[in-house]
Design a protein around this motif. Structure first.
Motif, PDB file in Angstrom:
ATOM      1  N   GLY A 146     -29.058 -62.741 -16.397  1.00 28.36           N
ATOM      2  CA  GLY A 146     -29.094 -63.975 -15.625  1.00 28.36           C
ATOM      3  C   GLY A 146     -29.962 -65.012 -16.288  1.00 28.36           C
ATOM      4  N   ALA A 147     -30.845 -65.624 -15.508  1.00 28.55           N
ATOM      5  CA  ALA A 147     -31.718 -66.678 -16.018  1.00 28.55           C
ATOM      6  C   ALA A 147     -33.118 -66.489 -15.464  1.00 28.55           C
ATOM      7  N   SER A 148     -34.094 -66.843 -16.274  1.00 25.09           N
ATOM      8  CA  SER A 148     -35.482 -66.784 -15.834  1.00 25.09           C
ATOM      9  C   SER A 148     -36.220 -68.014 -16.325  1.00 25.09           C
ATOM     10  N   VAL A 149     -37.286 -68.363 -15.617  1.00 20.80           N
ATOM     11  CA  VAL A 149     -38.150 -69.470 -16.026  1.00 20.80           C
ATOM     12  C   VAL A 149     -39.565 -68.932 -16.190  1.00 20.80           C
ATOM     13  N   TYR A 150     -40.336 -69.549 -17.057  1.00 17.55           N
ATOM     14  CA  TYR A 150     -41.728 -69.167 -17.252  1.00 17.55           C
ATOM     15  C   TYR A 150     -42.578 -70.415 -17.411  1.00 17.55           C
ATOM     16  N   ALA A 151     -43.835 -70.309 -17.013  1.00 17.86           N
ATOM     17  CA  ALA A 151     -44.768 -71.430 -17.096  1.00 17.86           C
ATOM     18  C   ALA A 151     -46.164 -70.892 -17.347  1.00 17.86           C
ATOM     19  N   GLU A 152     -46.967 -71.703 -18.011  1.00 23.44           N
ATOM     20  CA  GLU A 152     -48.346 -71.326 -18.307  1.00 23.44           C
ATOM     21  C   GLU A 152     -49.236 -72.558 -18.182  1.00 23.44           C
ATOM     22  N   GLU A 153     -50.330 -72.404 -17.467  1.00 25.44           N
ATOM     23  CA  GLU A 153     -51.300 -73.496 -17.285  1.00 25.44           C
ATOM     24  C   GLU A 153     -52.659 -72.993 -17.749  1.00 25.44           C
ATOM     25  N   ARG A 154     -53.275 -73.733 -18.693  1.00 24.38           N
ATOM     26  CA  ARG A 154     -54.540 -73.308 -19.275  1.00 24.38           C
ATOM     27  C   ARG A 154     -55.704 -74.132 -18.737  1.00 24.38           C
ATOM     28  N   GLU A 178     -26.025 -56.126  -7.934  1.00 26.87           N
ATOM     29  CA  GLU A 178     -25.697 -57.378  -7.273  1.00 26.87           C
ATOM     30  C   GLU A 178     -26.821 -58.377  -7.521  1.00 26.87           C
ATOM     31  N   THR A 179     -26.600 -59.644  -7.175  1.00 27.31           N
ATOM     32  CA  THR A 179     -27.590 -60.694  -7.440  1.00 27.31           C
ATOM     33  C   THR A 179     -28.949 -60.317  -6.851  1.00 27.31           C
ATOM     34  N   SER A 180     -29.961 -60.342  -7.699  1.00 27.32           N
ATOM     35  CA  SER A 180     -31.315 -59.946  -7.323  1.00 27.32           C
ATOM     36  C   SER A 180     -32.309 -60.955  -7.886  1.00 27.32           C
ATOM     37  N   SER A 181     -33.542 -60.876  -7.406  1.00 23.93           N
ATOM     38  CA  SER A 181     -34.576 -61.807  -7.872  1.00 23.93           C
ATOM     39  C   SER A 181     -35.884 -61.070  -8.120  1.00 23.93           C
ATOM     40  N   ILE A 182     -36.712 -61.658  -8.990  1.00 28.36           N
ATOM     41  CA  ILE A 182     -38.007 -61.065  -9.316  1.00 28.36           C
ATOM     42  C   ILE A 182     -38.948 -62.184  -9.753  1.00 28.36           C
ATOM     43  N   ALA A 183     -40.243 -62.011  -9.484  1.00 23.84           N
ATOM     44  CA  ALA A 183     -41.227 -63.022  -9.874  1.00 23.84           C
ATOM     45  C   ALA A 183     -42.587 -62.367 -10.070  1.00 23.84           C
ATOM     46  N   GLN A 184     -43.397 -62.981 -10.922  1.00 23.61           N
ATOM     47  CA  GLN A 184     -44.753 -62.481 -11.171  1.00 23.61           C
ATOM     48  C   GLN A 184     -45.698 -63.641 -11.448  1.00 23.61           C
ATOM     49  N   LEU A 185     -46.908 -63.537 -10.892  1.00 18.74           N
ATOM     50  CA  LEU A 185     -47.967 -64.522 -11.126  1.00 18.74           C
ATOM     51  C   LEU A 185     -49.177 -63.776 -11.680  1.00 18.74           C
ATOM     52  N   ILE A 186     -49.697 -64.248 -12.818  1.00 12.75           N
ATOM     53  CA  ILE A 186     -50.819 -63.593 -13.499  1.00 12.75           C
ATOM     54  C   ILE A 186     -51.941 -64.600 -13.728  1.00 12.75           C
ATOM     55  N   TYR A 187     -53.165 -64.147 -13.533  1.00 12.03           N
ATOM     56  CA  TYR A 187     -54.337 -64.949 -13.888  1.00 12.03           C
ATOM     57  C   TYR A 187     -55.212 -64.151 -14.856  1.00 12.03           C
ATOM     58  N   LEU A 223     -60.981 -60.321 -17.360  1.00 11.46           N
ATOM     59  CA  LEU A 223     -60.475 -59.918 -16.053  1.00 11.46           C
ATOM     60  C   LEU A 223     -59.058 -60.465 -15.894  1.00 11.46           C
ATOM     61  N   THR A 224     -58.127 -59.582 -15.558  1.00 12.74           N
ATOM     62  CA  THR A 224     -56.731 -59.976 -15.370  1.00 12.74           C
ATOM     63  C   THR A 224     -56.250 -59.484 -14.015  1.00 12.74           C
ATOM     64  N   ALA A 225     -55.604 -60.378 -13.266  1.00 16.90           N
ATOM     65  CA  ALA A 225     -55.043 -60.032 -11.962  1.00 16.90           C
ATOM     66  C   ALA A 225     -53.605 -60.528 -11.895  1.00 16.90           C
ATOM     67  N   ALA A 226     -52.744 -59.735 -11.278  1.00 20.51           N
ATOM     68  CA  ALA A 226     -51.332 -60.112 -11.189  1.00 20.51           C
ATOM     69  C   ALA A 226     -50.740 -59.631  -9.876  1.00 20.51           C
ATOM     70  N   ILE A 227     -49.750 -60.371  -9.414  1.00 17.98           N
ATOM     71  CA  ILE A 227     -48.964 -59.937  -8.261  1.00 17.98           C
ATOM     72  C   ILE A 227     -47.492 -60.089  -8.632  1.00 17.98           C
ATOM     73  N   SER A 228     -46.711 -59.047  -8.375  1.00 18.02           N
ATOM     74  CA  SER A 228     -45.292 -59.031  -8.716  1.00 18.02           C
ATOM     75  C   SER A 228     -44.489 -58.682  -7.468  1.00 18.02           C
ATOM     76  N   ALA A 229     -43.301 -59.274  -7.342  1.00 16.78           N
ATOM     77  CA  ALA A 229     -42.434 -58.995  -6.198  1.00 16.78           C
ATOM     78  C   ALA A 229     -40.981 -59.089  -6.636  1.00 16.78           C
ATOM     79  N   ALA A 230     -40.114 -58.326  -5.975  1.00 18.63           N
ATOM     80  CA  ALA A 230     -38.695 -58.331  -6.321  1.00 18.63           C
ATOM     81  C   ALA A 230     -37.847 -58.066  -5.091  1.00 18.63           C
ATOM     82  N   ASP A 231     -36.609 -58.500  -5.162  1.00 21.58           N
ATOM     83  CA  ASP A 231     -35.601 -58.225  -4.138  1.00 21.58           C
ATOM     84  C   ASP A 231     -34.356 -57.762  -4.896  1.00 21.58           C
ATOM     85  N   VAL A 232     -34.153 -56.437  -4.953  1.00 20.11           N
ATOM     86  CA  VAL A 232     -33.115 -55.832  -5.780  1.00 20.11           C
ATOM     87  C   VAL A 232     -31.983 -55.325  -4.893  1.00 20.11           C
ATOM     88  N   ASN A 233     -30.738 -55.649  -5.268  1.00 18.74           N
ATOM     89  CA  ASN A 233     -29.574 -55.272  -4.472  1.00 18.74           C
ATOM     90  C   ASN A 233     -28.558 -54.513  -5.324  1.00 18.74           C
TER      91      ASN A 233
END
Length: 401
Positions: free
Chosen positions: A172-180, A216-225, A232-242
């Motif tokens: 499919g398609a994914s987007v990524y972003a980074e803020e420093r 089937e169409t599914s989604s996933i996302a992750q936010l990392i600091y 120190l690294t912290a992340a939260i990940s979530a998905a909805d898989v079908n």
């Protein structure tokens, strides 16, 4: 994994699509700008392991004779940058992990066209089209290369090897972003697509059943600091898989929704890592497909230490519960669905790695396990014959170029 303009090879669609894209680039761009070929990067790796268990089987007949050599990973990846803002990257992987070896046929691990829309000293933003690696946890996007793993086996409560294809990638398609910022970096990656389901049917259902599983169409996302250069690294990940399930005349739908919290404190010569996941799994259908709706829990804590210049050891406690309303699995067993110990697993792991040089890695590790919650079904087709408490020893040689 975020791709910067200086990044040579990276994440993750079909081999045909990538071949067509590469052909187009080489035929049109290379003629006018031979410098494009200077950006071509090719890498490869090979890993071979020996797995020995006293009870149960893991990646082949590991409890028999001298153990199992049916854990092999061979991969090659390439990248090409036809334009400053465009990267083509793909990896083909042959992986044998027990069973009859049919899963060892080469397959596209990832393959993307990456367009970086914005990139400066403060921020980066881009989009990927194709087969992209799913961003969850600390290790999923690089799990195929032994040199990037802290141990031969990743914590199985989070990074299931028996359902690896489901968690690995999506088309499919994914987007990524980074803020420093002055104090750290915030990274985001999210994707929408169809999950890969190669060999998933024999891992979710008994191998003797003629089960078909489709994504089937599914989604996933992750936010990392990342704070203070990764201290120190912290992340939260979530998905909805079908998934669509077909079992003869019976049809069903499976929905999987995991949330993963990841934390790591890294001092350079030692690191403390922990991840916690809560997972909702619902299955609906008719006929032979038994409906269910359960919530599982997974977590591990791991301490690793580097010593001398090229050695590392670790110790880890890893816990998996398939259903938090039936942690011991007793109700599951009373219903005649299988042994209680197939619903949980507690794993104490000790491991050692030695980098002989940047291209050669030797590793060994020991597991003491209570429960069979993450045992591969293809290697243990009758759960009633498995043992609750068992031990596993692994040795692995890894090469890369």
């Amino acid at each position: 994994m975020i791709v910067s303009k200086s990044f040579r090879w990276s994440d993750p669609r079909s081999i045909t699509a990538m071949a067509a894209a590469l052909s187009l680039v080489l035929s049109s761009q290379a003629r006018s700008d031979e410098g494009v070929l200077d950006t071509l990067q090719v890498h490869g790796f090979l890993s071979q392991a020996l797995v020995i268990t006293d009870e149960n089987n893991f990646f082949g007949p590991s409890s028999e004779n001298e153990g199992s050599f049916k854990f092999t990973e061979i991969g090659a990846n390439a990248s090409l940058r036809p334009h400053e803002d465009v990267l083509l990257a793909a990896q083909v992987l042959s992986r044998r992990a027990g069973g009859d070896g049919s899963d060892a046929r080469p397959a596209l691990d990832y393959g993307v066209i990456d367009y970086q829309i914005l990139s400066n000293q403060q921020r980066t933003f881009g989009i990927q089209l194709g087969r992209f690696k799913n961003p969850f946890g600390f290790y999923n996007q690089t799990r195929d290369v032994a040199f990037t793993r802290p141990s031969i086996l990743l914590p199985q409560s989070i990074y299931f090897d028996r359902t690896r294809s489901l968690g690995l990638s999506a088309d499919g398609a994914s987007v990524y972003a980074e803020e420093r910022f002055n104090s750290g970096i915030v990274r985001f990656k999210g994707g929408l697509g169809t999950p890969t389901t190669r060999d998933l049917a024999t891992q979710l259902f008994p191998p003797d059943l003629d089960t078909q599983v489709g994504g089937e169409t599914s989604s996933i996302a992750q936010l990392i600091y990342e704070h203070n250069n990764g201290r120190l690294t912290a992340a939260i990940s979530a998905a909805d898989v079908n998934l669509d399930i077909n079992l003869g005349p019976s049809d069903g739908e499976l929905n999987f929704q995991p949330w993963i919290l990841s934390l790591q404190y890294d001092m350079g010569n030692w690191a403390l890592t922990g991840e916690y996941a809560i997972r909702n799994l619902s299955l609906s259908g008719s006929g032979a497909i038994r409906g269910s709706d359960i919530t599982g829990e997974s977590w591990y804590i791991q301490y690793s230490r580097r010593f001398y210049d090229n050695w590392q050891w670790l110790i880890r406690y890893d816990s998996l519960v398939s259903d938090i309303s039936d942690r011991s699995g007793s109700e599951y067993e009373m219903q005649g669905l299988g042994p209680a110990h197939s619903r949980f697993a507690e794993d104490i792991t000790m491991g050692l790695q030695w980098n002989l040089n940047p291209r050669v890695l030797l590793a060994a590790e020991y597991h003491h396990i209570d429960g069979t919650g993450w045992l591969p079904l293809q290697d243990n087709p009758d759960p009633s014959e498995t043992e609750r408490r068992w031990n596993m020893l692994l040795f692995q040689l890894s090469l890369r170029f």
